[in-house]
Design an enzyme around this catalytic site. Structure first.
Site, PDB file in Angstrom:
ATOM      1  N   ASP A  84       0.846  -1.196   0.000  1.00 21.59           N
ATOM      2  CA  ASP A  84       0.000   0.000   0.000  1.00 21.59           C
ATOM      3  C   ASP A  84       0.890   1.258   0.000  1.00 21.59           C
ATOM      4  O   ASP A  84       0.876   2.065   0.929  1.00 21.59           O
ATOM      5  CB  ASP A  84      -0.945   0.018   1.213  1.00 21.59           C
ATOM      6  CG  ASP A  84      -0.205   0.099   2.549  1.00 21.59           C
ATOM      7  OD1 ASP A  84      -0.778   0.669   3.519  1.00 21.59           O
ATOM      8  OD2 ASP A  84       0.947  -0.363   2.629  1.00 21.59           O
ATOM      9  N   ASP A 114       6.692   1.298   1.728  1.00 13.86           N
ATOM     10  CA  ASP A 114       6.408   0.253   0.729  1.00 13.86           C
ATOM     11  C   ASP A 114       7.187   0.536  -0.554  1.00 13.86           C
ATOM     12  O   ASP A 114       7.760  -0.360  -1.177  1.00 13.86           O
ATOM     13  CB  ASP A 114       4.934   0.238   0.359  1.00 13.86           C
ATOM     14  CG  ASP A 114       3.990   0.044   1.523  1.00 13.86           C
ATOM     15  OD1 ASP A 114       3.791   1.005   2.292  1.00 13.86           O
ATOM     16  OD2 ASP A 114       3.438  -1.064   1.661  1.00 13.86           O
ATOM     17  N   ASN A 172      -2.430   2.909   3.413  1.00  8.76           N
ATOM     18  CA  ASN A 172      -1.881   4.238   3.733  1.00  8.76           C
ATOM     19  C   ASN A 172      -2.685   5.348   3.057  1.00  8.76           C
ATOM     20  O   ASN A 172      -2.922   6.401   3.644  1.00  8.76           O
ATOM     21  CB  ASN A 172      -0.423   4.329   3.268  1.00  8.76           C
ATOM     22  CG  ASN A 172       0.508   3.518   4.148  1.00  8.76           C
ATOM     23  OD1 ASN A 172       0.359   3.524   5.367  1.00  8.76           O
ATOM     24  ND2 ASN A 172       1.438   2.801   3.544  1.00  8.76           N
ATOM     25  N   THR A 224       3.024  -6.015   2.644  1.00  4.43           N
ATOM     26  CA  THR A 224       3.529  -4.919   3.479  1.00  4.43           C
ATOM     27  C   THR A 224       2.436  -3.887   3.761  1.00  4.43           C
ATOM     28  O   THR A 224       2.728  -2.750   4.122  1.00  4.43           O
ATOM     29  CB  THR A 224       4.734  -4.223   2.813  1.00  4.43           C
ATOM     30  OG1 THR A 224       4.300  -3.640   1.562  1.00  4.43           O
ATOM     31  CG2 THR A 224       5.866  -5.197   2.571  1.00  4.43           C
ATOM     32  N   PHE A 272      -0.771  -0.419  12.420  1.00 13.62           N
ATOM     33  CA  PHE A 272      -1.670   0.026  11.355  1.00 13.62           C
ATOM     34  C   PHE A 272      -2.180  -1.111  10.458  1.00 13.62           C
ATOM     35  O   PHE A 272      -3.385  -1.248  10.240  1.00 13.62           O
ATOM     36  CB  PHE A 272      -0.951   1.086  10.497  1.00 13.62           C
ATOM     37  CG  PHE A 272      -1.776   1.631   9.369  1.00 13.62           C
ATOM     38  CD1 PHE A 272      -1.608   1.150   8.077  1.00 13.62           C
ATOM     39  CD2 PHE A 272      -2.725   2.618   9.593  1.00 13.62           C
ATOM     40  CE1 PHE A 272      -2.373   1.655   7.027  1.00 13.62           C
ATOM     41  CE2 PHE A 272      -3.494   3.129   8.548  1.00 13.62           C
ATOM     42  CZ  PHE A 272      -3.322   2.636   7.266  1.00 13.62           C
ATOM     43  N   ASN A 273      -1.296  -1.918   9.884  1.00 15.34           N
ATOM     44  CA  ASN A 273      -1.726  -2.938   8.933  1.00 15.34           C
ATOM     45  C   ASN A 273      -2.715  -3.920   9.571  1.00 15.34           C
ATOM     46  O   ASN A 273      -3.665  -4.374   8.927  1.00 15.34           O
ATOM     47  CB  ASN A 273      -0.527  -3.706   8.378  1.00 15.34           C
ATOM     48  CG  ASN A 273       0.335  -2.856   7.461  1.00 15.34           C
ATOM     49  OD1 ASN A 273      -0.145  -1.878   6.889  1.00 15.34           O
ATOM     50  ND2 ASN A 273       1.606  -3.204   7.358  1.00 15.34           N
ATOM     51  N   HIS A 294       9.862   0.587   7.876  1.00 17.77           N
ATOM     52  CA  HIS A 294       9.142  -0.666   8.124  1.00 17.77           C
ATOM     53  C   HIS A 294       9.266  -1.696   6.985  1.00 17.77           C
ATOM     54  O   HIS A 294       9.870  -2.744   7.146  1.00 17.77           O
ATOM     55  CB  HIS A 294       7.642  -0.378   8.336  1.00 17.77           C
ATOM     56  CG  HIS A 294       7.342   0.642   9.377  1.00 17.77           C
ATOM     57  ND1 HIS A 294       7.504   0.428  10.734  1.00 17.77           N
ATOM     58  CD2 HIS A 294       6.874   1.918   9.257  1.00 17.77           C
ATOM     59  CE1 HIS A 294       7.134   1.510  11.398  1.00 17.77           C
ATOM     60  NE2 HIS A 294       6.753   2.439  10.542  1.00 17.77           N
ATOM     61  N   ASP A 295       8.635  -1.403   5.862  1.00 22.50           N
ATOM     62  CA  ASP A 295       8.383  -2.439   4.856  1.00 22.50           C
ATOM     63  C   ASP A 295       9.628  -3.034   4.190  1.00 22.50           C
ATOM     64  O   ASP A 295       9.632  -4.237   3.885  1.00 22.50           O
ATOM     65  CB  ASP A 295       7.416  -1.895   3.797  1.00 22.50           C
ATOM     66  CG  ASP A 295       6.067  -1.568   4.417  1.00 22.50           C
ATOM     67  OD1 ASP A 295       5.404  -0.640   3.933  1.00 22.50           O
ATOM     68  OD2 ASP A 295       5.681  -2.229   5.405  1.00 22.50           O
TER      69      ASP A 295
HETATM   70  O1  RIB Z   1       2.626   0.350  10.739  1.00 20.86           O
HETATM   71  C1  RIB Z   1       3.485   0.497   9.639  1.00 20.86           C
HETATM   72  C2  RIB Z   1       2.889  -0.137   8.412  1.00 20.86           C
HETATM   73  O2  RIB Z   1       1.659   0.509   8.078  1.00 20.86           O
HETATM   74  C3  RIB Z   1       3.775   0.038   7.168  1.00 20.86           C
HETATM   75  O3  RIB Z   1       3.543  -1.027   6.290  1.00 20.86           O
HETATM   76  C4  RIB Z   1       3.263   1.310   6.560  1.00 20.86           C
HETATM   77  O4  RIB Z   1       3.512   1.384   5.152  1.00 20.86           O
HETATM   78  C5  RIB Z   1       1.788   1.166   6.798  1.00 20.86           C
HETATM   79  O5  RIB Z   1       1.250   0.340   5.779  1.00 20.86           O
HETATM   80 CA    CA Z   2       2.802  -0.533   4.011  1.00 22.56          CA
END
Ligand code: RIB
Ligand code: CA
Length: 316
Positions: free
Chosen positions: A11, A16, A41, A127, A169-170, A243-244
Site C-alpha cells: 500500500d 512500501d 496508507n 507490506t 496500522f496494517n 518498516h516495509d
Molecule cells: O505500521 C506500519 C505499516 O503501516 C507500514 O507497512 C506502513 O507502510 C503502513 O502500511
Molecule cells: Ca505498508
C-alpha cells in the site's frame, strides 16, 4: 542466495515504495511475479499509481502491477495521510506513470498464479493491510499449497500500537483478513514494529542515500525526508522507522535478523484492542506455534544492504 519467486502486496506509502525499489534492484535473487496493491496508507487509486511509478523509477516495465481491494473485509477503511502525505509518497515529484495497470483484479492474479504454481514455490510479501491475501485464501484455500512462506510487515508486541494503543496500522485496518492469514497454516515470518523500530532513517543514513546518483537513490532520499518528519516528532527519535523494506532485506540477507517461533493471535472482537497481535513470546499457553516472530536486526547491516542495492541502478 537462491532465487525466490515472490508476489509483493503493498500500500505505497513511502516505506512500501522503498521496499519495491529494493526488491526490483535484485533480479538475480528475486523473481517478482507481480506487485499487487491494496488500500491502506492511502486509497487504492493512489497505492496502485504509486506502485506503477516505482516501476518507472526502477526501469522495471517487466513487473506487472495489479489493483486489489479498495476496502477491508469487514471494517471501514482507515488511511494514514497524516504520515505519508496526500499522495502517499510525498517527497518526490508525482507524474502519471508510463507503466500501465494490469486489467485483472489483484485477488484473481494471486489465485490464478498460485493455482498454476508448483507446491511450496512462491513467497508472499505483504507490506500493507492483508485484505488481498485474506480474500484470496477465502476464495480458494487450495492456493496455499503453492505458498512457500509469507514474509509480512505488521503487528507489534514490545513496541505497542502505532495506530491505536493496542494495534499496528496494517493489523488495525483489516484484522479479519489478518486473522485468516495467521490461521492459514503456512510458514509466516513477521517483521513487526519490534524490529522495524530498530531501523531508523537517521540523517547520516539519509545523507548516504542522497549521495546515490540515480533515480532510485534520489527518490528514496526525497521520500525519506518527508517520511521522517512525522515519526521523529511522534517518537522523539533520530529517524523514522523504515518498516516495509525489512521484509525484502530478510529475503536478501536473512542473517541480518533474529527471531523465534511463537503463537500469534489477532484480536477481531474487542473495539478497545481491535487488531492487537497477541504474541505468546514466552510460550505461556498451549496455543500452536504459527509464526517466526522477528525481534532483532542489524540496523547498520540493513542500511548497508539498502544503499548497496539502490546503488546498482544504472539510470540517471
Ligand atoms: O505500521 C506500519 C505499516 O503501516 C507500514 O507497512 C506502513 O507502510 C503502513 O502500511
Ligand atoms: Ca505498508
Amino acid at each position: 542466495m537462491q532465487n525466490r519467486s515472490i508476489i509483493i502486496d503493498c500500500d505505497p506509502g513511502q516505506d512500501d515504495a522503498i521496499g519495491l525499489l529494493l526488491a526490483m534492484s535484485s533480479p538475480d535473487e528475486l523473481d517478482i511475479l507481480g506487485v499487487t496493491t491494496v488500500a491502506g496508507n492511502v486509497p487504492l487509486e493512489l497505492t496502485e499509481r504509486n506502485a506503477r511509478l516505482m516501476c518507472d523509477i526502477a526501469g522495471r516495465a517487466d513487473v506487472p502491477v495489479y489493483a486489489g481491494c479498495a476496502i477491508p473485509m469487514q471494517r471501514d477503511l482507515l488511511t494514514a495521510e497524516n504520515v505519508h502525505g496526500k499522495t502517499g509518497i510525498d517527497g518526490i515529484e508525482i507524474v502519471e506513470p508510463e507503466k500501465q495497470l494490469e486489467p485483472k483484479h489483484a485477488v484473481d492474479f494471486i489465485v490464478d498464479t498460485l493455482r498454476s504454481s508448483e507446491g511450496n514455490s512462491v513467497t508472499l510479501v505483504p507490506t500493507g493491510p492483508l485484505t488481498n491475501i485474506g480474500t484470496a485464501i477465502q476464495k480458494d484455500r487450495s492456493i496455499l499449497d503453492a505458498v512457500d512462506e509469507i514474509v509480512l510487515m505488521g503487528g507489534a508486541m514490545r513496541e505497542g500500537g502505532n495506530s491505536s494503543p493496542s494495534a499496528e496500522f496494517n493489523m488495525l485496518v483489516d484484522p479479519h483478513a489478518a486473522d485468516i492469514v495467521f490461521r492459514c497454516g503456512r510458514p509466516i515470518t513477521v517483521m513487526s514494529l519490534d524490529v522495524t523500530h530498530q531501523v531508523l532513517a537517521t540523517a547520516e543514513r539519509r545523507d548516504r542515500i542522497r549521495a546515490i546518483d540515480n533515480r532510485a537513490g534520489q527518490a528514496t532520499a526525497g521520500m525519506l525526508d518527508f517520511f521522517n518528519r512525522h515519526d521523529t516528532l511522534k517518537y522523539s527519535s533520530l529517524g523514522a522507522p523504515l518498516h516495509d523494506p525489512c521484509t525484502i532485506a530478510y529475503l536478501l540477507a536473512p542473517q541480518l535478523f533474529e527471531g523465534k517461533q511463537c503463537n500469534l493471535t489477532v484480536e477481531t472482537e474487542s473495539e478497545l484492542t481491535m487488531g492487537h497481535t497477541a504474541v505468546d513470546f514466552w510460550h505461556v499457553t498451549d496455543r500452536p506455534v504459527n509464526v517466526q516472530w522477528m525481534y532483532e536486526v542489524d540496523a547498520d547491516g540493513f542500511y548497508a544492504l539498502l544503499i548497496d542495492r539502490l546503488g546498482r541502478y544504472r539510470n540517471g
